[in-house]
Design an enzyme around this catalytic site. Structure first.
Site, PDB file in Angstrom:
ATOM      1  CB  CYS A  85      -1.001  -0.048   1.148  1.00  0.00           C
ATOM      2  SG  CYS A  85      -2.429   0.996   0.793  1.00  0.00           S
ATOM      3  CG  HIS A 176      -3.423  -2.733   4.180  1.00  0.00           C
ATOM      4  ND1 HIS A 176      -2.616  -2.150   5.128  1.00  0.00           N
ATOM      5  CD2 HIS A 176      -3.836  -1.738   3.383  1.00  0.00           C
ATOM      6  CE1 HIS A 176      -2.552  -0.854   4.913  1.00  0.00           C
ATOM      7  NE2 HIS A 176      -3.285  -0.571   3.863  1.00  0.00           N
ATOM      8  CD  GLU A 178      -1.227  -5.058   6.838  1.00  0.00           C
ATOM      9  OE1 GLU A 178      -1.107  -5.522   5.678  1.00  0.00           O
ATOM     10  OE2 GLU A 178      -1.523  -3.869   7.055  1.00  0.00           O
TER      11      GLU A 178
END
Ligand code: GLN
Length: 192
Positions: A85, A176, A178
């Site tokens: 990102c 993202h 994560e």
């Protein structure tokens, strides 16, 4: 034992560290994770991750701390790196925004906040080259990649636009990876 560094001037540092540990375990590797806020740590790292956040802020802080050149050296040495990102924006060749000093380690240009207002935040199941099942990708005010150089492999697209790319040792995602329990993108970047 591998050392993984997570650039920690901003962003989901703990989530990325956990994803790196899970991916390492799946691949039978042992890893220690360092959170990086000052110069001098990146050169010790085998693997490096630059999270999302706000690219204008990240780029300024990296420069102020003198970490920017160390990141560039890591990428140029051919060591694995994952940028996500805002991290992708900072790593790009051109972000078309004077407030972001790009590191030019991924030969792409990006449009910040390109996925419109009604789509400020959304999740999509993405087909990603190298992964057998679709990846649950969370996009938050994500950039679009609008130009890719000859050396870039596009790993995934959304709405016809590249959202995951690889240039040799550097993997970049507009989303993202994560934010779910799925650490396969971290595995793809670091332990394939
Ligand atoms: N919109 C942010 C930027 O331009 C990136 C958002 C993110 O990292 N989730 O820097």
């Amino acid at each position: 034992m591998l050392t993984a560094g997570v650039i920690a001037v901003q962003g989901d540092v703990a989530e990325h560290a956990a994803a790196i540990r899970r991916a390492a375990e799946r691949h039978g590797e042992s890893v220690t994770v360092e959170e990086i806020r000052t110069a001098g740590v990146v050169p010790e790292c085998d693997l490096l991750l630059m999270p999302g956040g706000e690219s204008t802020t990240i780029s300024r802080l990296l420069r102020e701390e003198g970490i920017d050149e160390e990141i560039r050296a890591h990428a140029e040495a051919g060591k694995p790196m994952l940028v996500t990102c805002a991290g992708l924006i900072v790593a790009s060749r051109d972000a078309k925004d004077d407030r972001v000093t790009t590191l030019d380690i991924l030969d792409v240009s990006v449009d910040r906040n390109a996925f419109g207002r009604q789509k400020d935040s959304f999740e999509a199941a993405l087909d990603v080259t190298g992964l057998e099942e679709p990846f649950p990708a969370v996009f938050i005010r994500a950039p679009a990649i609008d130009e890719v150089g000859d050396q870039i492999d596009v790993l995934a697209t959304f709405d016809g636009r590249p959202v995951a790319v690889r240039e040799d040792n550097v993997v970049g995602t507009a989303f993202h990876p994560e934010l779910t329990d799925d650490s396969r993108i971290h595995g793809l970047a670091f332990f394939r």
